[in-house]
Design an enzyme around this catalytic site. Sequence first.
Site, short mmCIF file in Angstrom:
data_model
loop_
_atom_site.label_atom_id
_atom_site.label_comp_id
_atom_site.label_asym_id
_atom_site.label_seq_id
_atom_site.Cartn_x
_atom_site.Cartn_y
_atom_site.Cartn_z
N GLU A 97 -13.89 17.83 0.02
CA GLU A 97 -15.34 17.99 -0.21
C GLU A 97 -15.87 19.21 0.55
O GLU A 97 -16.71 19.96 0.04
CB GLU A 97 -16.11 16.73 0.22
CG GLU A 97 -15.86 15.55 -0.69
CD GLU A 97 -16.89 14.46 -0.49
OE1 GLU A 97 -17.95 14.51 -1.15
OE2 GLU A 97 -16.64 13.55 0.32
N GLU A 147 -10.22 8.71 -2.01
CA GLU A 147 -11.34 7.79 -1.77
C GLU A 147 -11.27 6.49 -2.56
O GLU A 147 -11.50 5.40 -2.04
CB GLU A 147 -12.69 8.49 -2.09
CG GLU A 147 -13.20 9.40 -1.01
CD GLU A 147 -12.66 10.82 -1.11
OE1 GLU A 147 -11.66 11.03 -1.83
OE2 GLU A 147 -13.25 11.70 -0.46
N ALA A 160 -12.34 11.80 5.93
CA ALA A 160 -13.11 11.07 6.94
C ALA A 160 -12.16 10.38 7.90
O ALA A 160 -11.03 10.02 7.54
CB ALA A 160 -13.98 10.03 6.25
N GLY A 171 -12.82 13.92 2.26
CA GLY A 171 -13.93 14.71 2.79
C GLY A 171 -13.51 16.14 3.13
O GLY A 171 -14.34 17.05 3.11
N1 DAK Z 1 -8.48 9.55 9.84
C1 DAK Z 1 -8.01 9.30 11.10
N2 DAK Z 1 -6.79 9.63 11.53
C2 DAK Z 1 -5.98 10.25 10.65
C3 DAK Z 1 -6.39 10.57 9.33
C4 DAK Z 1 -7.71 10.18 8.94
N3 DAK Z 1 -8.22 10.47 7.73
N4 DAK Z 1 -5.37 11.17 8.69
C5 DAK Z 1 -4.36 11.25 9.59
N5 DAK Z 1 -4.73 10.71 10.76
C6 DAK Z 1 -3.94 10.60 11.98
C7 DAK Z 1 -2.95 9.46 11.84
O1 DAK Z 1 -3.54 8.23 12.14
C8 DAK Z 1 -1.91 9.87 12.87
O2 DAK Z 1 -2.40 9.57 14.16
P1 DAK Z 1 -1.46 8.82 15.26
O3 DAK Z 1 -0.99 7.60 14.59
O4 DAK Z 1 -0.37 9.83 15.52
O5 DAK Z 1 -2.37 8.61 16.41
C9 DAK Z 1 -1.90 11.40 12.75
O6 DAK Z 1 -3.14 11.76 12.16
C10 DAK Z 1 -0.78 11.88 11.84
O7 DAK Z 1 -0.87 11.19 10.63
P2 DAK Z 1 0.39 10.47 9.95
O8 DAK Z 1 1.32 9.95 11.01
O9 DAK Z 1 -0.13 9.50 8.96
O10 DAK Z 1 1.10 11.70 9.24
P3 DAK Z 1 1.87 11.72 7.83
O11 DAK Z 1 2.43 13.08 7.69
O12 DAK Z 1 2.79 10.54 7.71
O13 DAK Z 1 0.74 11.53 6.73
C11 DAK Z 1 -1.39 11.97 5.68
C12 DAK Z 1 -0.27 12.48 6.63
C13 DAK Z 1 -2.54 12.97 5.75
C14 DAK Z 1 -0.86 11.93 4.25
C15 DAK Z 1 -1.81 10.55 6.13
O14 DAK Z 1 -2.14 10.58 7.52
C16 DAK Z 1 -2.99 10.05 5.37
O15 DAK Z 1 -2.86 9.53 4.26
N6 DAK Z 1 -4.16 10.12 5.99
C17 DAK Z 1 -5.36 9.56 5.44
C18 DAK Z 1 -5.92 10.40 4.34
C19 DAK Z 1 -7.16 9.76 3.80
O16 DAK Z 1 -7.10 8.74 3.12
N7 DAK Z 1 -8.33 10.28 4.21
C20 DAK Z 1 -9.62 9.65 4.00
C21 DAK Z 1 -10.13 9.96 2.61
S1 DAK Z 1 -11.65 9.14 2.31
C22 DAK Z 1 -18.91 9.28 4.25
C23 DAK Z 1 -18.76 10.50 3.61
C24 DAK Z 1 -17.55 10.90 3.18
C25 DAK Z 1 -16.46 10.07 3.35
C26 DAK Z 1 -16.60 8.85 3.96
C27 DAK Z 1 -17.81 8.43 4.42
N8 DAK Z 1 -20.17 8.85 4.74
C28 DAK Z 1 -21.27 9.63 4.33
C29 DAK Z 1 -20.30 7.75 5.63
C30 DAK Z 1 -15.17 10.54 2.92
C31 DAK Z 1 -14.15 9.70 2.84
C32 DAK Z 1 -12.79 10.22 2.83
O17 DAK Z 1 -12.52 11.34 3.19
#
Ligand code: DAK
Length: 269
Positions: A123, A143, A75, A120
């Site tokens: 997912e 998550e 997400a 997600g």
């Molecule tokens: N969201 C937004 N931007 C993201 C992102 C994300 N999930 N993942 C990466 N980016 C963006 C970063 O902010 C960065 O943007 P800038 O700063 O350059 O503008 C760019 O992508 C590159 O990321 P990094 O600089 O962080 O790159 P790294 O290689 O250092 O790290 C990484 C890559 C994928 C390990 C890291 O970016 C990371 O940990 N990202 C977050 C992963 C994460 O936690 N994802 C969310 C999981 S929770 C719902 C239903 C489902 C869900 C939620 C609500 N509803 C029904 C309402 C699901 C929830 C999830 O998926």
Amino acid sequence: MAGSSTDKDGTEQVIMLERRGRVAWITLNRPDAMNSINNAVRDQLPKAVRDADSDPEVRVIVLRGAGPRAFCAGADIKEFSASVPAIQRRQTLVHDAWIEAIDRARKPVIAAIHGFCLGGGLEIAVACDIRIAARGSTLGFPEVGLGLITGAGGAPKFLRIVGLGRAMDMMLTTERIAAEEAHRIGLVSRLADSDKLEEEVTKVAEKIASLPPLSVEFAKEVIKKGFDSDLATASRLEGDLFALLLTTNDRLEAAAAFKEKRSPKFTGS
Ligand code: DAK
């Protein structure tokens, strides 16, 4: 791929749908945000899947991510700004059924995974029927570390694929695994070198597309129902679908082609 664009009414175009012969390629197209799932993705992805599933020329659907870094990093965390009152959350549940379009597709859906496949994004991948991953990709569920749990059917599907113990371990620790480990535990069924992912996915998709479409559809249906119902019910459904296939032209064509030592021509009838 250049990244998302905006159409004339100002809507960000984040999903691309391209038909290559009998295979529809659907691309999550927010490479600058690691193809993370924002509201535009939740709006546009189901329509693209439904359009591909209802296109009579399409036999197989592929989902993939644009750019070199991610299938999908989950997400869009930048949209996680304010807490949501429960009643508002309840009212958005219909909107949140976005992933059901993948669950409901009659045609096989293949996830072509490269780079990060998180939250997600995983997912989405476990909603697909077949997962093929590039070596070097990384899969996981962050998550719980974000004060959440999976919210789009991820946990129940994931545990059915990898088993209870693995699901508990990965979801409760939030530890990511490499593509090779994902392959070892059956989370992905095939691995490809990263520069060969598209080739491998195309090969698998074309193989399925060459088979009798109704057999493919019914095989998918009976495998999916086999997960969700008891053995007797699933076996009964299998028998019924088998009987239906006995009435098809494609079954006769397959037998005739075998006898005549030629390639079959399937019509889906
Ligand atoms: N969201 C937004 N931007 C993201 C992102 C994300 N999930 N993942 C990466 N980016 C963006 C970063 O902010 C960065 O943007 P800038 O700063 O350059 O503008 C760019 O992508 C590159 O990321 P990094 O600089 O962080 O790159 P790294 O290689 O250092 O790290 C990484 C890559 C994928 C390990 C890291 O970016 C990371 O940990 N990202 C977050 C992963 C994460 O936690 N994802 C969310 C999981 S929770 C719902 C239903 C489902 C869900 C939620 C609500 N509803 C029904 C309402 C699901 C929830 C999830 O998926």
